[in-house]
Write an enzyme that holds these catalytic residues in place. Structure first.
Site, mmCIF file in Angstrom:
data_model
loop_
_atom_site.group_PDB
_atom_site.id
_atom_site.type_symbol
_atom_site.label_atom_id
_atom_site.label_comp_id
_atom_site.label_asym_id
_atom_site.label_seq_id
_atom_site.Cartn_x
_atom_site.Cartn_y
_atom_site.Cartn_z
ATOM 1 C CG LEU A 148 -1.926 -1.102 1.398
ATOM 2 C CD1 LEU A 148 -2.637 -0.979 2.746
ATOM 3 C CD2 LEU A 148 -2.944 -1.080 0.265
ATOM 4 C CG ASP A 149 0.313 4.434 -2.774
ATOM 5 O OD1 ASP A 149 1.124 3.655 -3.306
ATOM 6 O OD2 ASP A 149 -0.585 5.030 -3.397
ATOM 7 C CE LYS A 150 5.639 8.644 4.889
ATOM 8 N NZ LYS A 150 6.657 9.724 4.757
ATOM 9 C CB THR A 152 -2.935 3.985 1.088
ATOM 10 O OG1 THR A 152 -2.967 4.922 0.009
ATOM 11 C CG2 THR A 152 -4.192 3.131 1.044
ATOM 12 N NE ARG A 262 -2.427 8.773 -4.466
ATOM 13 C CZ ARG A 262 -1.159 8.993 -4.155
ATOM 14 N NH1 ARG A 262 -0.361 7.979 -3.847
ATOM 15 N NH2 ARG A 262 -0.683 10.224 -4.156
#
Length: 342
Positions: A148-150, A152, A262
Protein backbone atom coordinates in the site's frame (compact mmCIF):
# COMPACT_ATOMS: atom_id res chain seq x y z
CA UNK A 1 40.68 24.58 -7.87
CA UNK A 2 38.71 22.81 -5.16
CA UNK A 3 37.33 19.37 -5.94
CA UNK A 4 33.54 19.70 -5.50
CA UNK A 5 33.33 15.97 -4.71
CA UNK A 6 35.86 16.00 -1.90
CA UNK A 7 33.52 17.48 0.70
CA UNK A 8 30.78 15.06 -0.21
CA UNK A 9 33.19 12.15 0.31
CA UNK A 10 31.67 10.59 -2.75
CA UNK A 11 32.42 8.25 -5.62
CA UNK A 12 32.43 10.00 -8.98
CA UNK A 13 29.88 8.80 -11.57
CA UNK A 14 29.77 10.18 -15.12
CA UNK A 15 26.53 10.21 -17.12
CA UNK A 16 25.72 11.55 -20.58
CA UNK A 17 22.30 12.92 -21.47
CA UNK A 18 20.83 11.26 -24.55
CA UNK A 19 19.20 13.05 -27.46
CA UNK A 20 15.78 13.00 -25.77
CA UNK A 21 17.00 14.40 -22.45
CA UNK A 22 14.95 17.27 -21.04
CA UNK A 23 13.59 18.67 -17.80
CA UNK A 24 15.11 19.63 -14.47
CA UNK A 25 18.53 18.38 -13.44
CA UNK A 26 17.30 16.89 -10.14
CA UNK A 27 14.47 15.01 -11.88
CA UNK A 28 16.72 13.73 -14.67
CA UNK A 29 19.39 12.53 -12.24
CA UNK A 30 16.84 10.79 -10.03
CA UNK A 31 15.56 8.81 -13.01
CA UNK A 32 19.04 8.18 -14.44
CA UNK A 33 20.22 6.70 -11.16
CA UNK A 34 17.32 4.22 -11.27
CA UNK A 35 15.84 5.17 -7.92
CA UNK A 36 18.97 4.57 -5.85
CA UNK A 37 18.48 8.00 -4.29
CA UNK A 38 15.34 10.02 -3.62
CA UNK A 39 14.77 13.27 -5.49
CA UNK A 40 15.26 15.20 -2.24
CA UNK A 41 18.62 13.49 -1.73
CA UNK A 42 19.68 14.32 -5.30
CA UNK A 43 18.54 17.92 -4.82
CA UNK A 44 20.66 18.13 -1.67
CA UNK A 45 23.72 16.77 -3.51
CA UNK A 46 23.29 19.40 -6.25
CA UNK A 47 23.01 22.21 -3.70
CA UNK A 48 26.16 20.91 -1.97
CA UNK A 49 28.12 21.29 -5.21
CA UNK A 50 28.49 17.55 -5.77
CA UNK A 51 27.27 17.75 -9.40
CA UNK A 52 29.11 19.05 -12.47
CA UNK A 53 27.53 19.71 -15.85
CA UNK A 54 29.98 19.89 -18.72
CA UNK A 55 32.79 20.37 -16.22
CA UNK A 56 31.20 23.25 -14.29
CA UNK A 57 29.70 22.98 -10.82
CA UNK A 58 25.92 23.44 -10.76
CA UNK A 59 24.08 24.20 -7.53
CA UNK A 60 20.63 24.91 -8.95
CA UNK A 61 18.37 21.79 -9.01
CA UNK A 62 16.08 23.47 -11.57
CA UNK A 63 18.88 23.81 -14.13
CA UNK A 64 17.65 22.36 -17.44
CA UNK A 65 19.25 19.24 -18.90
CA UNK A 66 20.06 19.31 -22.62
CA UNK A 67 20.95 16.49 -25.04
CA UNK A 68 24.67 15.74 -24.92
CA UNK A 69 25.28 17.20 -21.47
CA UNK A 70 28.01 15.37 -19.56
CA UNK A 71 26.95 15.15 -15.94
CA UNK A 72 29.27 14.10 -13.14
CA UNK A 73 27.82 13.37 -9.73
CA UNK A 74 29.46 12.53 -6.45
CA UNK A 75 27.56 9.58 -5.02
CA UNK A 76 27.77 9.17 -1.23
CA UNK A 77 28.50 5.81 0.33
CA UNK A 78 25.35 3.68 0.10
CA UNK A 79 23.34 3.25 3.24
CA UNK A 80 23.01 -0.21 4.74
CA UNK A 81 20.45 -2.02 2.55
CA UNK A 82 19.85 -4.83 5.05
CA UNK A 83 16.88 -3.85 7.23
CA UNK A 84 17.02 -4.43 10.97
CA UNK A 85 14.15 -5.19 13.32
CA UNK A 86 12.62 -2.17 15.04
CA UNK A 87 10.07 -2.12 17.85
CA UNK A 88 7.30 -0.42 15.87
CA UNK A 89 3.75 -1.23 17.04
CA UNK A 90 1.69 -3.41 14.70
CA UNK A 91 -2.10 -3.69 14.52
CA UNK A 92 -2.28 -7.47 14.06
CA UNK A 93 -5.63 -8.76 12.78
CA UNK A 94 -4.56 -12.41 12.48
CA UNK A 95 -1.40 -14.49 12.68
CA UNK A 96 -0.40 -18.15 12.34
CA UNK A 97 2.69 -20.10 11.24
CA UNK A 98 2.14 -19.22 7.57
CA UNK A 99 1.11 -15.60 7.48
CA UNK A 100 0.32 -12.43 9.38
CA UNK A 101 -2.46 -9.98 8.56
CA UNK A 102 -2.07 -6.40 9.77
CA UNK A 103 -3.82 -3.06 9.42
CA UNK A 104 -1.19 -0.65 8.16
CA UNK A 105 -1.55 2.91 9.44
CA UNK A 106 -1.21 5.89 7.15
CA UNK A 107 2.31 7.30 7.19
CA UNK A 108 4.08 3.93 7.39
CA UNK A 109 6.25 2.96 4.40
CA UNK A 110 5.95 -0.74 3.51
CA UNK A 111 9.58 -1.57 2.74
CA UNK A 112 12.99 0.15 2.93
CA UNK A 113 14.16 2.17 -0.04
CA UNK A 114 15.82 5.44 -0.99
CA UNK A 115 15.10 7.96 1.75
CA UNK A 116 13.33 5.39 3.95
CA UNK A 117 15.91 2.88 5.14
CA UNK A 118 14.39 2.60 8.63
CA UNK A 119 11.01 2.93 10.30
CA UNK A 120 9.17 0.80 7.74
CA UNK A 121 6.64 -2.01 8.01
CA UNK A 122 9.41 -4.47 7.12
CA UNK A 123 11.48 -3.25 10.09
CA UNK A 124 8.45 -3.77 12.33
CA UNK A 125 7.77 -7.24 10.90
CA UNK A 126 11.37 -8.37 11.38
CA UNK A 127 11.15 -7.38 15.04
CA UNK A 128 7.76 -9.03 15.49
CA UNK A 129 8.31 -12.22 13.49
CA UNK A 130 12.04 -12.75 13.90
CA UNK A 131 13.52 -15.00 11.22
CA UNK A 132 10.22 -16.60 10.27
CA UNK A 133 9.48 -14.21 7.37
CA UNK A 134 9.70 -15.54 3.82
CA UNK A 135 12.94 -14.66 2.08
CA UNK A 136 11.59 -14.75 -1.47
CA UNK A 137 11.07 -10.99 -1.56
CA UNK A 138 14.77 -10.34 -0.84
CA UNK A 139 16.39 -8.69 2.14
CA UNK A 140 14.47 -5.43 1.66
CA UNK A 141 11.03 -7.01 1.17
CA UNK A 142 10.88 -10.21 3.23
CA UNK A 143 7.39 -11.69 3.12
CA UNK A 144 5.91 -8.79 1.15
CA UNK A 145 3.46 -10.01 -1.52
CA UNK A 146 1.61 -6.72 -2.08
CA UNK A 147 1.89 -3.16 -0.85
CA UNK A 148 0.00 0.00 0.00
CA UNK A 149 1.20 3.56 -0.56
CA UNK A 150 2.81 5.22 2.45
CA UNK A 151 -0.23 7.44 3.12
CA UNK A 152 -2.84 4.76 2.42
CA UNK A 153 -4.11 2.80 5.41
CA UNK A 154 -5.61 -0.65 5.51
CA UNK A 155 -5.37 -4.43 5.48
CA UNK A 156 -2.24 -6.24 4.29
CA UNK A 157 -1.16 -9.88 4.39
CA UNK A 158 2.50 -10.90 4.76
CA UNK A 159 3.97 -14.38 4.15
CA UNK A 160 5.95 -16.05 6.95
CA UNK A 161 7.47 -18.85 4.84
CA UNK A 162 8.40 -19.39 1.21
CA UNK A 163 5.52 -21.76 0.42
CA UNK A 164 2.99 -19.24 1.69
CA UNK A 165 4.77 -16.50 -0.24
CA UNK A 166 4.50 -18.37 -3.54
CA UNK A 167 0.83 -19.24 -2.94
CA UNK A 168 -0.18 -15.70 -1.98
CA UNK A 169 1.87 -14.11 -4.77
CA UNK A 170 0.08 -16.29 -7.32
CA UNK A 171 -3.28 -15.09 -6.01
CA UNK A 172 -2.28 -11.43 -6.26
CA UNK A 173 -0.84 -11.98 -9.74
CA UNK A 174 -4.19 -13.47 -10.79
CA UNK A 175 -6.02 -10.44 -9.33
CA UNK A 176 -8.89 -12.65 -8.21
CA UNK A 177 -10.00 -13.44 -11.75
CA UNK A 178 -10.01 -17.18 -11.17
CA UNK A 179 -9.74 -17.35 -7.39
CA UNK A 180 -11.15 -15.85 -4.21
CA UNK A 181 -8.77 -12.89 -3.89
CA UNK A 182 -10.64 -9.63 -3.44
CA UNK A 183 -9.50 -6.16 -2.42
CA UNK A 184 -11.83 -3.29 -1.59
CA UNK A 185 -11.02 0.32 -0.77
CA UNK A 186 -12.94 3.33 0.50
CA UNK A 187 -12.04 6.71 -0.97
CA UNK A 188 -13.36 10.21 -0.26
CA UNK A 189 -13.38 12.08 -3.57
CA UNK A 190 -14.28 15.54 -4.79
CA UNK A 191 -17.63 15.75 -6.53
CA UNK A 192 -19.67 12.75 -7.63
CA UNK A 193 -19.14 10.51 -10.66
CA UNK A 194 -21.99 10.93 -13.14
CA UNK A 195 -22.64 7.20 -12.96
CA UNK A 196 -23.08 5.99 -9.40
CA UNK A 197 -21.56 2.64 -10.35
CA UNK A 198 -19.08 1.95 -13.11
CA UNK A 199 -15.81 0.54 -14.39
CA UNK A 200 -12.70 2.55 -15.20
CA UNK A 201 -10.66 0.70 -17.80
CA UNK A 202 -7.66 2.90 -18.55
CA UNK A 203 -4.05 1.67 -18.94
CA UNK A 204 -1.43 3.21 -16.67
CA UNK A 205 2.25 3.95 -17.17
CA UNK A 206 4.99 6.16 -15.79
CA UNK A 207 4.41 9.90 -15.74
CA UNK A 208 7.26 12.43 -16.07
CA UNK A 209 8.21 11.86 -12.43
CA UNK A 210 9.37 8.26 -11.96
CA UNK A 211 7.25 7.94 -8.79
CA UNK A 212 3.99 8.99 -10.47
CA UNK A 213 1.64 7.28 -12.89
CA UNK A 214 -0.64 8.52 -15.64
CA UNK A 215 -3.29 7.15 -17.98
CA UNK A 216 -1.60 6.06 -21.22
CA UNK A 217 -2.67 5.04 -24.70
CA UNK A 218 -2.82 1.27 -25.13
CA UNK A 219 -0.09 1.42 -27.74
CA UNK A 220 2.32 3.20 -25.37
CA UNK A 221 5.40 1.12 -24.63
CA UNK A 222 4.94 1.24 -20.85
CA UNK A 223 1.12 1.03 -20.79
CA UNK A 224 -0.18 -1.63 -18.40
CA UNK A 225 -3.78 -2.82 -18.13
CA UNK A 226 -5.59 -1.20 -15.21
CA UNK A 227 -9.24 -1.79 -14.27
CA UNK A 228 -11.08 -0.33 -11.28
CA UNK A 229 -14.70 -1.04 -10.34
CA UNK A 230 -16.32 1.73 -8.28
CA UNK A 231 -19.60 2.49 -6.56
CA UNK A 232 -20.71 5.70 -4.85
CA UNK A 233 -21.90 4.78 -1.35
CA UNK A 234 -22.35 8.23 0.25
CA UNK A 235 -22.91 11.74 -1.16
CA UNK A 236 -22.12 14.98 0.65
CA UNK A 237 -23.46 18.47 0.01
CA UNK A 238 -25.88 17.27 -2.66
CA UNK A 239 -27.46 19.99 -4.79
CA UNK A 240 -30.81 20.12 -6.64
CA UNK A 241 -29.07 19.28 -9.91
CA UNK A 242 -27.80 16.03 -8.30
CA UNK A 243 -24.20 17.21 -8.19
CA UNK A 244 -22.30 16.95 -4.91
CA UNK A 245 -19.40 18.62 -3.21
CA UNK A 246 -17.86 15.24 -2.32
CA UNK A 247 -18.59 11.51 -2.21
CA UNK A 248 -17.47 8.32 -0.53
CA UNK A 249 -16.63 5.76 -3.20
CA UNK A 250 -15.99 2.04 -2.77
CA UNK A 251 -13.43 0.66 -5.20
CA UNK A 252 -12.64 -2.95 -6.11
CA UNK A 253 -9.44 -3.67 -7.99
CA UNK A 254 -9.35 -5.99 -10.98
CA UNK A 255 -5.68 -5.13 -11.44
CA UNK A 256 -3.13 -3.80 -8.97
CA UNK A 257 -1.09 -0.99 -10.52
CA UNK A 258 0.84 1.65 -8.61
CA UNK A 259 -1.48 4.51 -7.57
CA UNK A 260 -4.29 2.89 -9.58
CA UNK A 261 -7.30 4.20 -7.66
CA UNK A 262 -5.76 7.64 -7.22
CA UNK A 263 -4.99 8.05 -10.93
CA UNK A 264 -8.25 6.49 -12.13
CA UNK A 265 -10.47 8.69 -9.95
CA UNK A 266 -8.55 11.79 -11.02
CA UNK A 267 -8.87 10.65 -14.63
CA UNK A 268 -12.67 10.74 -14.46
CA UNK A 269 -12.57 14.16 -12.78
CA UNK A 270 -12.98 13.14 -9.14
CA UNK A 271 -9.58 13.02 -7.42
CA UNK A 272 -9.19 11.88 -3.85
CA UNK A 273 -9.47 14.55 -1.18
CA UNK A 274 -6.01 15.37 0.17
CA UNK A 275 -4.13 13.69 -2.69
CA UNK A 276 -0.87 15.68 -3.05
CA UNK A 277 0.02 14.18 -6.44
CA UNK A 278 -3.22 13.90 -8.40
CA UNK A 279 -5.63 16.23 -6.59
CA UNK A 280 -3.80 19.54 -6.15
CA UNK A 281 -5.88 21.23 -8.84
CA UNK A 282 -8.97 20.60 -6.68
CA UNK A 283 -7.50 21.93 -3.43
CA UNK A 284 -9.44 25.20 -3.73
CA UNK A 285 -12.69 23.18 -3.68
CA UNK A 286 -12.43 23.41 0.10
CA UNK A 287 -13.33 27.09 -0.21
CA UNK A 288 -16.86 26.02 -1.17
CA UNK A 289 -17.34 24.29 2.19
CA UNK A 290 -18.80 25.80 5.37
CA UNK A 291 -16.09 27.01 7.80
CA UNK A 292 -16.15 23.94 10.08
CA UNK A 293 -15.83 21.46 7.22
CA UNK A 294 -13.25 23.62 5.46
CA UNK A 295 -10.95 23.48 8.50
CA UNK A 296 -11.13 19.68 8.66
CA UNK A 297 -10.59 19.19 4.92
CA UNK A 298 -7.63 21.60 4.77
CA UNK A 299 -6.04 19.85 7.74
CA UNK A 300 -6.33 16.41 6.11
CA UNK A 301 -2.80 15.96 4.78
CA UNK A 302 -2.93 12.65 2.90
CA UNK A 303 -5.00 10.99 0.19
CA UNK A 304 -8.34 9.87 1.67
CA UNK A 305 -7.90 6.19 0.83
CA UNK A 306 -8.35 3.15 3.05
CA UNK A 307 -7.96 -0.51 2.06
CA UNK A 308 -10.80 -1.69 4.24
CA UNK A 309 -11.23 -5.29 2.99
CA UNK A 310 -8.97 -8.13 1.89
CA UNK A 311 -10.00 -11.69 1.06
CA UNK A 312 -7.74 -14.56 -0.01
CA UNK A 313 -7.28 -18.32 0.18
CA UNK A 314 -5.09 -19.52 3.05
CA UNK A 315 -1.94 -21.04 1.50
CA UNK A 316 -1.95 -24.10 3.79
CA UNK A 317 -5.55 -24.83 4.79
CA UNK A 318 -7.20 -23.44 1.58
CA UNK A 319 -9.73 -21.72 3.84
CA UNK A 320 -11.20 -18.47 2.52
CA UNK A 321 -9.89 -15.73 4.83
CA UNK A 322 -11.83 -12.46 4.99
CA UNK A 323 -10.62 -9.38 6.88
CA UNK A 324 -12.00 -5.87 7.29
CA UNK A 325 -10.51 -2.86 9.06
CA UNK A 326 -12.55 0.15 10.17
CA UNK A 327 -11.79 3.54 8.69
CA UNK A 328 -9.01 5.18 10.75
CA UNK A 329 -9.79 8.11 13.04
CA UNK A 330 -8.43 10.85 10.79
CA UNK A 331 -10.46 9.74 7.79
CA UNK A 332 -13.55 9.15 9.93
CA UNK A 333 -13.28 12.74 11.20
CA UNK A 334 -13.10 13.90 7.58
CA UNK A 335 -16.22 11.92 6.64
CA UNK A 336 -18.12 13.22 9.67
CA UNK A 337 -17.31 16.79 8.64
CA UNK A 338 -18.59 16.05 5.14
CA UNK A 339 -21.71 14.31 6.42
CA UNK A 340 -22.51 17.47 8.38
CA UNK A 341 -22.98 19.25 5.05
CA UNK A 342 -26.32 17.47 4.69
Amino acid sequence: MNDPFKEAGATRKVLKADEEAAGRLDSWLTAALAGDFSRNRIKSLIEQGAVLVNGAAVTEPKRKVHPGDVIEVGLPEPEDPVPQGEDIPLDVLYEDDDLIVICKPAGLVVHPGAGNWTGTLVNALIHHCGESLSGIGGVRRPGIVHRLDKETSGVMVVAKNDAAHRHLSAQFADHGRTGPLERAYQAAVWGRPRQLRGVIDAPLGRAGDRTKRAVKREESEDAREAITHYEVVERYGEKPDSTCLASLVECHLETGRTHQIRVHMAHIGHPLIGDPDYGLAFKTKANLLPPAAKVVVNAFDRQALHAYMLQFEHPASNEIMHFEAPIPDDMEALLQALRALD
